[in-house]
Design an enzyme around this catalytic site. Structure first.
Site: not given
Ligand code: SAM
Length: 304
Positions: A48, A103, A173-175, A242
């Protein structure tokens, strides 16, 4: 100029020079913008586009493929809620797996639970880990906990190799479901999560926005109701940066000891040992309130 902004992989907008606009086909016709003071990092990993910029009002910002992942100012809302909604719903969680979350913010929150003995994290993109350690030390601090083991790889493959019943809790905890995280929203992945959890084990996944993605949420809920034979609940919280200013969470438990997600049994906010860094967002009242849904969402989700 709008087309130029839409084509720019990092969303640096020509519409308002000097502003980052989060233009994406996932939220057509709208784009949250933040004023850019300075671009601090911009590279393409194997997976990405990774960018970090200094914003004028939200601190530093991490962007993956043109989508805001976290800002220093409001990451506490997401990291604390996605972690403590599941972990405060079961007594004494011991073995926890984080999928994504490169992160390190979720690791920082899991580490608050003194009952936890082992924290595995499977993040596909090492560049996210390295960039977070360089630019977001208060988030990447999670990696300093000795209970943490980092596995760099695809969460789908990682879970296939995990022995049955290994974890008390899994946090996805995904995109978003465009790019490397697409399979983390599909049925086979949820089935592998259920297999990797012990009886009465819990999973919490990033579950998009009721304002923007109700169709995705309905599919996720329908799949989870088929796969998880314990509790299945949808919760949400506000995250200003968000899209639509909120994010949802899917909370499920496997068959076994009953889990009541709405009433925390393992209340971390009263005895938050880590007073050096007190909770900024989560508390037990907010935990319960997170499951209260607007009527349109209640009808859509309840009918699945
Ligand atoms: N923690 C962030 C926040 O506060 O909003 C949320 C997003 S986190 C940066 C999403 C992570 O999921 C990214 O680091 C991305 O590389 C990772 N990821 C995407 N697909 C993945 C996969 N299939 N397996 C493991 N990690 C994946």
């Amino acid at each position: 100029t709008v087309d130029a902004a839409a084509k720019d992989p990092n969303g640096i907008s020509a519409v308002i020079p000097g502003w980052f606009s989060e233009i994406s086909p996932m939220w057509p016709g709208e784009a949250h913008s933040l004023k850019v003071e300075k671009i601090l990092f911009q590279e393409k990993s194997d997976y990405q586009n990774v960018m970090v910029f200094q914003s004028s009002t939200y601190g530093k910002v991490l962007v993956l493929d043109g989508v805001i992942q976290l800002t220093e100012r409001d990451e506490c809302a997401y990291q604390e809620m996605i972690t403590h909604l599941p972990l405060c719903s079961i007594p004494d969680p011991k073995k926890v797996l984080v999928i994504g979350g490169g992160d390190g913010g979720v690791l920082r929150e899991v580490a608050r639970h003194s009952s936890v003995e082992k924290i595995d994290i499977c993040e596909i993109d090492k560049m996210v880990v390295d960039v977070s350690k360089q630019f977001f030390p208060d988030v990447a601090i999670g990696y300093e906990d000795p209970r943490v083991t980092l596995h760099v790889g695809d969460g789908v493959a990682f879970l296939k190799a995990v022995p049955e019943g290994t974890y008390d809790a899994i946090i996805v905890d995904s995109s978003d479901p465009i790019g490397p995280a697409q399979e983390l929203f599909e049925k086979p992945f949820f089935e592998s999560v259920a297999r990797a959890l012990r009886p009465g084990g819990v999973v919490c996944t990033q579950a998009e926005s009721i304002w923007l993605h109700m169709h995705i949420i309905e599919d996720i809920v329908a799949n989870c109701r088929q796969i998880f034979k314990g509790s299945v609940n949808y919760a949400w919280t506000t995250v200003p940066t968000y899209p639509s200013g909120m994010i949802g969470f899917m909370l499920c438990s496997t068959e076994g000891p009953a889990v009541d997600f709405k009433h925390p049994v393992n209340r971390i906010d009263e005895n938050d040992q880590n007073l050096a860094r007190p909770l900024k967002f989560y508390n037990s009242e907010l935990h319960t309130a997170a499951f209260c849904l607007p009527s349109f969402a209640k009808r859509a989700i309840g009918s699945k």
